[in-house]
Design a protein around this motif. Structure first.
Motif, short mmCIF file in Angstrom:
data_model
loop_
_atom_site.label_atom_id
_atom_site.label_comp_id
_atom_site.label_asym_id
_atom_site.label_seq_id
_atom_site.Cartn_x
_atom_site.Cartn_y
_atom_site.Cartn_z
N THR A 3 0.83 -1.20 0.00
CA THR A 3 0.00 0.00 0.00
C THR A 3 0.87 1.25 0.00
N LEU A 5 0.76 5.52 -0.02
CA LEU A 5 -0.01 6.74 0.22
C LEU A 5 0.58 7.85 -0.63
N ARG A 14 -2.24 13.51 -7.90
CA ARG A 14 -2.70 12.31 -7.19
C ARG A 14 -3.27 11.29 -8.17
N LYS A 18 -1.66 7.70 -8.86
CA LYS A 18 -2.52 6.56 -8.51
C LYS A 18 -2.68 5.62 -9.71
N LEU A 29 -3.66 4.82 -1.72
CA LEU A 29 -4.54 5.70 -0.97
C LEU A 29 -4.09 7.13 -1.23
N GLU A 30 -5.02 8.07 -1.13
CA GLU A 30 -4.71 9.46 -1.44
C GLU A 30 -5.06 10.39 -0.28
N ALA A 37 -3.18 13.02 5.60
CA ALA A 37 -2.12 12.01 5.47
C ALA A 37 -1.83 11.33 6.80
N ILE A 40 -4.75 8.96 7.68
CA ILE A 40 -4.72 7.74 6.86
C ILE A 40 -3.64 6.79 7.36
N CYS A 41 -2.48 7.33 7.71
CA CYS A 41 -1.38 6.48 8.19
C CYS A 41 -1.72 5.84 9.54
N ASN A 44 -4.28 2.87 8.57
CA ASN A 44 -3.92 1.90 7.54
C ASN A 44 -2.45 1.52 7.66
N ILE A 46 0.70 1.40 5.87
CA ILE A 46 1.27 2.03 4.67
C ILE A 46 2.71 1.53 4.50
N SER A 49 5.15 6.18 1.51
CA SER A 49 4.41 7.42 1.26
C SER A 49 5.17 8.28 0.27
#
Length: 122
Positions: A3, A5, A14, A18, A29-30, A37, A40-41, A44, A46, A49
């Motif tokens: 994954t 980011l 993005r 992507k 992921l965006e 950011a 999200i981290c 998830n 990651i 990044s």
């Protein structure tokens, strides 16, 4: 599946990254800003990044600093368009965080894929 980011306030960047990375088999992921950011981290796992240095709410360098504190093995690729500064000088600052590599915009997507592959090789 690894994954990645992608953090950039420009939707076109993005979307480009992507589509390129998903075509290589990565989950992408965006985030549009630094705070998103970080969130999200935290939610998830990651593997890597790709972070723009200039971001709204929290700058890319600040985001990298916070993520390194949370996980010292977090891998980063820093990108910058320069935004009225010398983009090469800005990405040099990112090297403080032991980034995998740095890119200035426009991004050479072929080289990016190679760098990502190498960084995520098991």
């Amino acid at each position: 599946m690894k994954t990645i980011l992608v953090v950039d306030d420009a939707p076109m960047i993005r979307e480009l990254l992507k589509s390129v990375l998903e075509a290589e088999g990565y989950r992408v992921l965006e985030a549009a800003d630094g705070e998103e950011a970080i969130q999200i981290c935290h939610n998830n796992a990651i593997d890597l990044s790709i972070i723009d240095i200039f971001l709204p709410k929290k700058g890319g360098l600040q985001v990298m600093g916070e993520l390194i504190k949370a996980d010292s093995s977090h891998k980063f690729i820093a990108i910058s368009g320069g935004e009225a500064f010398n983009p090469e000088a800005i990405v040099e600052l990112a090297k403080v965080y032991d980034v995998v590599d740095t890119f200035t915009k426009p991004i050479d997507t072929r080289r990016l894929v190679d760098v990502v592959r190498t960084a995520l090789a098991d």
